[in-house]
Design a protein around this motif. Sequence first.
Motif, PDB file in Angstrom:
ATOM      1  N   LEU A  84      -3.736  -7.233   5.994  1.00 24.94           N
ATOM      2  CA  LEU A  84      -5.198  -6.958   6.312  1.00 24.94           C
ATOM      3  C   LEU A  84      -6.080  -7.582   5.385  1.00 24.94           C
ATOM      4  CD1 LEU A  84      -5.354  -2.931   6.257  1.00 24.94           C
ATOM      5  CD2 LEU A  84      -5.586  -4.454   8.436  1.00 24.94           C
ATOM      6  N   VAL A  85      -5.608  -7.686   4.185  1.00 24.21           N
ATOM      7  CA  VAL A  85      -6.624  -8.785   3.244  1.00 24.21           C
ATOM      8  C   VAL A  85      -6.573 -10.115   3.918  1.00 24.21           C
ATOM      9  CG1 VAL A  85      -6.855  -9.488   0.882  1.00 24.21           C
ATOM     10  CG2 VAL A  85      -6.048  -7.268   1.241  1.00 24.21           C
ATOM     11  N   GLU A  86      -5.379 -10.491   4.251  1.00 22.06           N
ATOM     12  CA  GLU A  86      -5.240 -12.110   4.856  1.00 22.06           C
ATOM     13  C   GLU A  86      -6.036 -12.269   5.927  1.00 22.06           C
ATOM     14  OE1 GLU A  86      -1.740 -15.025   5.665  1.00 22.06           O
ATOM     15  OE2 GLU A  86      -1.214 -13.237   5.423  1.00 22.06           O
ATOM     16  N   THR A  87      -6.060 -11.107   6.968  1.00 22.70           N
ATOM     17  CA  THR A  87      -6.820 -11.215   8.249  1.00 22.70           C
ATOM     18  C   THR A  87      -8.190 -10.896   8.510  1.00 22.70           C
ATOM     19  OG1 THR A  87      -5.543  -9.435   8.991  1.00 22.70           O
ATOM     20  CG2 THR A  87      -4.675 -11.682   9.287  1.00 22.70           C
ATOM     21  N   GLU A  88      -8.331  -9.694   7.719  1.00 24.34           N
ATOM     22  CA  GLU A  88      -9.742  -8.903   8.036  1.00 24.34           C
ATOM     23  C   GLU A  88     -10.799  -8.977   6.935  1.00 24.34           C
ATOM     24  OE1 GLU A  88     -10.080  -7.516  10.702  1.00 24.34           O
ATOM     25  OE2 GLU A  88      -7.723  -7.757  11.430  1.00 24.34           O
ATOM     26  N   VAL A  89     -10.625  -9.798   5.713  1.00 28.63           N
ATOM     27  CA  VAL A  89     -11.381  -9.673   4.755  1.00 28.63           C
ATOM     28  C   VAL A  89     -12.251 -11.046   4.643  1.00 28.63           C
ATOM     29  CG1 VAL A  89     -11.795  -9.352   2.199  1.00 28.63           C
ATOM     30  CG2 VAL A  89     -10.329  -8.050   3.431  1.00 28.63           C
ATOM     31  N   SER A  90     -13.506 -11.058   4.513  1.00 29.71           N
ATOM     32  CA  SER A  90     -14.164 -12.164   4.141  1.00 29.71           C
ATOM     33  C   SER A  90     -15.248 -11.994   3.219  1.00 29.71           C
ATOM     34  CB  SER A  90     -15.201 -12.413   5.510  1.00 29.71           C
ATOM     35  OG  SER A  90     -16.090 -13.716   5.564  1.00 29.71           O
ATOM     36  N   PRO A  91     -15.364 -12.981   2.429  1.00 31.71           N
ATOM     37  CA  PRO A  91     -14.787 -14.406   2.071  1.00 31.71           C
ATOM     38  C   PRO A  91     -13.471 -14.355   1.834  1.00 31.71           C
ATOM     39  CG  PRO A  91     -16.317 -14.187   0.513  1.00 31.71           C
ATOM     40  CD  PRO A  91     -16.504 -13.038   1.112  1.00 31.71           C
ATOM     41  N   ARG A  92     -12.723 -15.446   2.252  1.00 29.93           N
ATOM     42  CA  ARG A  92     -11.365 -15.738   1.857  1.00 29.93           C
ATOM     43  C   ARG A  92     -11.573 -16.560   0.798  1.00 29.93           C
ATOM     44  NH1 ARG A  92      -7.177 -16.943   6.710  1.00 29.93           N
ATOM     45  NH2 ARG A  92      -6.018 -17.256   4.868  1.00 29.93           N
ATOM     46  N   GLY A  93     -10.435 -16.754  -0.135  1.00 29.65           N
ATOM     47  CA  GLY A  93     -10.377 -17.586  -1.285  1.00 29.65           C
ATOM     48  C   GLY A  93     -10.641 -17.227  -2.656  1.00 29.65           C
ATOM     49  N   LEU A  94     -10.896 -16.016  -2.846  1.00 31.87           N
ATOM     50  CA  LEU A  94     -11.294 -15.442  -3.874  1.00 31.87           C
ATOM     51  C   LEU A  94      -9.788 -15.303  -4.731  1.00 31.87           C
ATOM     52  CD1 LEU A  94     -13.820 -12.536  -3.396  1.00 31.87           C
ATOM     53  CD2 LEU A  94     -14.253 -15.017  -3.720  1.00 31.87           C
ATOM     54  N   ASP A  95      -9.963 -15.155  -6.043  1.00 30.42           N
ATOM     55  CA  ASP A  95      -8.637 -15.152  -6.823  1.00 30.42           C
ATOM     56  C   ASP A  95      -7.742 -14.046  -6.524  1.00 30.42           C
ATOM     57  OD1 ASP A  95      -9.270 -17.594  -7.855  1.00 30.42           O
ATOM     58  OD2 ASP A  95     -10.119 -16.704  -9.660  1.00 30.42           O
ATOM     59  N   ALA A  96      -8.560 -12.487  -6.410  1.00 34.67           N
ATOM     60  CA  ALA A  96      -7.782 -11.323  -6.076  1.00 34.67           C
ATOM     61  C   ALA A  96      -8.973 -10.587  -5.391  1.00 34.67           C
ATOM     62  CB  ALA A  96      -7.502 -10.857  -7.247  1.00 34.67           C
ATOM     63  N   TYR A  97      -8.400  -9.665  -4.781  1.00 34.39           N
ATOM     64  CA  TYR A  97      -9.009  -8.438  -4.049  1.00 34.39           C
ATOM     65  C   TYR A  97      -8.598  -6.961  -4.752  1.00 34.39           C
ATOM     66  CZ  TYR A  97     -10.426 -12.168  -0.967  1.00 34.39           C
ATOM     67  OH  TYR A  97     -10.902 -13.345  -0.461  1.00 34.39           O
ATOM     68  N   ILE A  98      -9.464  -6.371  -5.024  1.00 36.15           N
ATOM     69  CA  ILE A  98      -9.153  -4.843  -5.596  1.00 36.15           C
ATOM     70  C   ILE A  98      -9.362  -3.648  -4.317  1.00 36.15           C
ATOM     71  CG2 ILE A  98      -9.487  -3.120  -7.475  1.00 36.15           C
ATOM     72  CD1 ILE A  98      -8.867  -6.092  -8.377  1.00 36.15           C
ATOM     73  N   ILE A  99      -8.407  -3.138  -3.964  1.00 35.33           N
ATOM     74  CA  ILE A  99      -8.456  -2.151  -2.909  1.00 35.33           C
ATOM     75  C   ILE A  99      -8.108  -0.742  -3.287  1.00 35.33           C
ATOM     76  CG2 ILE A  99      -7.544  -1.949  -0.620  1.00 35.33           C
ATOM     77  CD1 ILE A  99      -6.317  -4.629  -0.658  1.00 35.33           C
ATOM     78  N   ILE A 100      -9.087   0.090  -3.044  1.00 35.07           N
ATOM     79  CA  ILE A 100      -8.797   1.504  -3.168  1.00 35.07           C
ATOM     80  C   ILE A 100      -8.892   2.278  -2.120  1.00 35.07           C
ATOM     81  CG2 ILE A 100     -10.195   3.402  -4.469  1.00 35.07           C
ATOM     82  CD1 ILE A 100     -11.457  -0.035  -5.255  1.00 35.07           C
ATOM     83  N   THR A 101      -7.711   2.988  -1.813  1.00 34.60           N
ATOM     84  CA  THR A 101      -7.440   3.671  -0.745  1.00 34.60           C
ATOM     85  C   THR A 101      -6.818   5.051  -1.257  1.00 34.60           C
ATOM     86  OG1 THR A 101      -5.369   2.665  -0.557  1.00 34.60           O
ATOM     87  CG2 THR A 101      -6.989   1.607   0.813  1.00 34.60           C
ATOM     88  N   LYS A 102      -6.728   5.946   0.032  1.00 30.48           N
ATOM     89  CA  LYS A 102      -6.299   7.365  -0.096  1.00 30.48           C
ATOM     90  C   LYS A 102      -4.805   7.289  -0.588  1.00 30.48           C
ATOM     91  CE  LYS A 102      -8.665   8.502   3.867  1.00 30.48           C
ATOM     92  NZ  LYS A 102      -8.481   9.026   5.369  1.00 30.48           N
ATOM     93  N   ALA A 103      -4.506   8.116  -1.576  1.00 30.18           N
ATOM     94  CA  ALA A 103      -3.050   8.550  -2.269  1.00 30.18           C
ATOM     95  C   ALA A 103      -2.769   9.869  -1.632  1.00 30.18           C
ATOM     96  CB  ALA A 103      -3.111   8.414  -3.761  1.00 30.18           C
ATOM     97  N   LYS A 104      -1.334   9.987  -1.605  1.00 25.13           N
ATOM     98  CA  LYS A 104      -0.707  11.003  -1.092  1.00 25.13           C
ATOM     99  C   LYS A 104      -0.204  11.789  -2.238  1.00 25.13           C
ATOM    100  CE  LYS A 104       0.312  10.048   3.668  1.00 25.13           C
ATOM    101  NZ  LYS A 104       1.214   9.814   4.694  1.00 25.13           N
ATOM    102  N   ALA A 105       0.098  13.131  -2.272  1.00 25.46           N
ATOM    103  CA  ALA A 105       0.674  13.893  -3.262  1.00 25.46           C
ATOM    104  C   ALA A 105       1.198  15.010  -2.650  1.00 25.46           C
ATOM    105  CB  ALA A 105      -0.337  14.150  -4.628  1.00 25.46           C
ATOM    106  N   SER A 106       2.266  15.554  -3.511  1.00 26.23           N
ATOM    107  CA  SER A 106       3.092  16.736  -3.258  1.00 26.23           C
ATOM    108  C   SER A 106       2.231  17.977  -3.471  1.00 26.23           C
ATOM    109  CB  SER A 106       4.644  16.631  -3.521  1.00 26.23           C
ATOM    110  OG  SER A 106       5.082  15.562  -2.901  1.00 26.23           O
ATOM    111  N   PHE A 107       2.442  18.912  -2.990  1.00 24.67           N
ATOM    112  CA  PHE A 107       1.829  20.139  -3.204  1.00 24.67           C
ATOM    113  C   PHE A 107       2.785  21.298  -3.181  1.00 24.67           C
ATOM    114  CE2 PHE A 107      -0.653  24.211  -3.061  1.00 24.67           C
ATOM    115  CZ  PHE A 107      -1.397  23.849  -4.388  1.00 24.67           C
ATOM    116  N   GLY A 108       3.197  21.860  -4.089  1.00 21.74           N
ATOM    117  CA  GLY A 108       4.215  23.001  -4.157  1.00 21.74           C
ATOM    118  C   GLY A 108       5.432  22.428  -3.872  1.00 21.74           C
TER     119      GLY A 108
END
Length: 248
Positions: A123-147
């Motif tokens: 996704l970062v390679e194809t869907e993010v603009s501009p390209r060429g930055l040194d890094a991309y910081i991605i924050i997305t949902k995490a899953k966790a067990s309950f019970g």
Amino acid sequence: MRTAGRYAWIAIAIQLILSSSAHALFETRDTKLKSVKTVGIISAMGDQFTYAKTGLTGLNNSPRSIPIASWGLDDLIAQEVAKALSGRFQVQPVTYPRATFATTQESTIGAVNLVRGDPFKKLVETEVSPRGLDAYIIITKAKASFGGGNRKVEGVGLITYSTVLESFDLVHALYEVRVVDGKTFDVIEKLAAGPQDGASSVRLPGPSLMIDAGFDTRDENLRRTIVDLITRSLPNTLNDMHLINQQQ
């Protein structure tokens, strides 16, 4: 005796290999981070709020979700992360399909998926603009067990837990942070946010808060609680990833 001695040497060799591999992993991460100057922030975890019920009958198989894009959580997260990183990196604005990132799921571990690698890499390679930055910081949902068992919750939501002996509501904001190399698109580091320091009766391994029955669950009050969970946990998460140093 010879067999026992051979197994002992094998065990020592395995320990040395694992130790050197772990050292190489951290060395690679820190080395790569030292070369990062420009970063882009991608946040896509605040699109839905999920209500779930659990207790004697187990987690509800059909939790109810409502859209909360109007809360502006992802814009807030991007601003908070940018502010935290600005002392070390040059943060540049990026455009990306937020809905695509928000709905992308990690596949179950298997031979094919191990070859494909992290789904956010492409996704970062194809869907993010501009390209060429040194890094991309991605924050997305995490899953966790309950019970017990395989019961899972993810992202932003509220769990109502009821049994004969106890009843409570638990608000959660579960997220994970990735650092993706802007040249190779490899994942440099990935970490799920942990529970708050000093949290009592923690029932999820991520940002969460038990609320009493008198808590006002109107949207604005829920939003304030979620925002507080996120903004309080972000510095610790970024620090654990060696992206910032809270002692400076």
